[in-house]
Scaffold this motif. Structure first.
Motif, PDB file in Angstrom:
ATOM      1  N   VAL A  28       0.841  -1.200   0.000  1.00  0.00           N
ATOM      2  CA  VAL A  28       0.000   0.000   0.000  1.00  0.00           C
ATOM      3  C   VAL A  28       0.877   1.251   0.000  1.00  0.00           C
ATOM      4  N   PHE A  31       2.523   1.576  -3.491  1.00  0.00           N
ATOM      5  CA  PHE A  31       1.620   2.097  -4.507  1.00  0.00           C
ATOM      6  C   PHE A  31       1.194   3.530  -4.214  1.00  0.00           C
ATOM      7  N   GLY A  32       0.920   3.833  -2.953  1.00  0.00           N
ATOM      8  CA  GLY A  32       0.275   5.099  -2.620  1.00  0.00           C
ATOM      9  C   GLY A  32       1.168   6.169  -2.052  1.00  0.00           C
ATOM     10  N   ALA A 149      -0.172  -6.920  -7.086  1.00  0.00           N
ATOM     11  CA  ALA A 149      -1.562  -6.577  -7.405  1.00  0.00           C
ATOM     12  C   ALA A 149      -2.352  -7.811  -7.836  1.00  0.00           C
ATOM     13  N   THR A 188      -6.332   0.514 -11.555  1.00  0.00           N
ATOM     14  CA  THR A 188      -6.083   1.752 -10.819  1.00  0.00           C
ATOM     15  C   THR A 188      -4.786   1.676 -10.027  1.00  0.00           C
ATOM     16  N   VAL A 189      -4.564   0.573  -9.313  1.00  0.00           N
ATOM     17  CA  VAL A 189      -3.335   0.475  -8.528  1.00  0.00           C
ATOM     18  C   VAL A 189      -2.106   0.359  -9.433  1.00  0.00           C
TER      19      VAL A 189
END
Length: 274
Positions: A28, A31-32, A149, A188-189
Motif C-alpha cells: 500500500v 503504490f500510494g 496486485a 487503478t493500482v
C-alpha cells in the motif's frame, strides 16, 4: 444444498497471515506513497527513484510471503496444481496483448482463488504474473507491482463469502461482480505504479512532487480517465463474460481436481516391500 467443507490447497497459519499483512502494508505504501508524503519530504524529492526502490523491496517481500505460505502446507500436490494453473494463466495473457481489455487470464485467477483459497490465490497470482512477464518480455520495475496486485486480485476471490455453501447462479453472479470491480481496482493500482515516472513538465496530469496531495489526486484521476478507463472497462467486461460463460465448467473442473488431489490428506510414502 451442498454444505460440505471445501478443501483448501493451503491453510494459512499465523505466520503466513502475518507475512501477508506486512507485505500488503508495504505494498500500500509502495503504490500510494505519492499521496502519503508531503511535498517537503525527502521521498518526494526522489520521485523518479522511489518506484525502483519499492520494486526491489516488493520482490523480496513477495518471496518471503511465498516462503511463509509454503511452510503452512504447500505440499507437492498443491505445487503441481500451482504449476499447471500458473502456466495456463501465463499462456492466456499474451492472447489479448495489444488489444484493449482482452485479458482472459483474469477470470481464471478469480475462479482459482475462489476454489483453492486466499493463500493459494496470492501465490498463484504472483507466480502467474512473474511467469507471464518472462514469457512476454515484460520484465521491468513494474513487474513486482503487477505480482503483488495480481496476488491481491486472486486472494480477494478466495475471501469471498460462502465458499462451502454458495453454488449455482448466485455464486457466478458474485464472482462476476467481484471480477468486474477488481479489474478496475487492478488497473487503478497499476496506474499508481507507473504514474510517478511521468515528468510534471510533460503533462498536466503527471505527478508533481511539489504539488499538494489534493492537486496530485486530481491529476491522478484525470490520468486514469485519459489513459486507462477504456482498457480497464474492457478487462472488466471480458472477465464478466468469461466468468458467466465458462465459469460453471471451470469451477466444476477445479473442484473435481481439488477433491481428487485431497490436499489436506498428508502424502505418505510406503517403504520397500519385504
Amino acid at each position: 444444498m451442498n454444505t460440505q467443507r471445501q478443501a483448501r490447497a493451503v491453510r494459512l497459519g499465523p505466520r503466513s497471515v502475518t507475512a501477508l499483512v506486512l507485505v500488503s502494508a508495504v505494498g500500500v505504501i509502495g503504490f500510494g506513497w505519492p499521496f502519503l508524503t508531503p511535498p517537503t519530504s525527502r521521498l518526494s524529492a526522489h520521485a523518479q527513484d522511489a518506484p525502483w526502490l519499492f520494486a526491489g523491496l516488493l520482490v523480496l517481500l513477495v518471496a518471503v510471503v511465498a516462503a511463509a505460505i509454503s511452510e503452512s502446507g504447500l505440499g507437492p500436490k498443491a505445487v503441481a496444481m500451482l504449476g499447471v494453473l500458473a502456466a495456463t494463466g501465463a499462456a492466456l495473457r499474451p492472447i489479448g496483448a495489444g488489444t484493449a481489455g482482452i485479458e482472459p487470464m483474469f477470470f481464471l485467477m478469480v475462479l482459482s482463488g475462489r476454489v483453492l483459497g486466499p493463500g493459494f490465490g496470492f501465490v498463484l497470482g504472483s507466480v502467474t504474473m512473474f511467469a507471464s512477464a518472462l514469457l512476454t518480455g515484460g520484465v521491468g520495475p513494474w513487474m513486482p507491482f503487477q505480482m503483488l496486485a495480481m496476488g491481491w486480485f486472486a486472494m480477494g476471490a478466495g475471501l469471498l463469502p460462502g465458499p462451502d455453501r454458495l453454488r449455482g447462479r448466485t455464486e457466478l453472479a458474485l464472482l462476476a461482480a467481484y471480477g468486474f470491480l477488481a479489474a478496475f481496482a487492478y488497473g487503478t493500482v497499476m496506474n499508481l505504479a507507473g504514474w510517478p515516472f511521468m515528468s510534471a513538465l510533460a503533462s498536466n496530469v503527471a505527478f508533481d512532487p511539489q504539488a499538494a496531495v489534493a492537486t496530485n489526486l486530481a491529476r491522478f484521476l484525470a490520468y486514469c480517465l485519459a489513459t486507462s478507463l477504456g482498457w480497464d472497462l474492457g478487462r472488466a467486461v471480458v472477465t464478466v463474460v468469461l466468468t458467466l460463460l465458462a465459469g460453471p465448467a471451470v469451477l466444476r473442473a477445479l473442484r473435481r481436481a481439488t477433491r481428487r488431489a485431497a490436499f489436506e490428506t498428508p502424502v505418505v510414502f510406503d517403504g520397500p516391500a519385504k
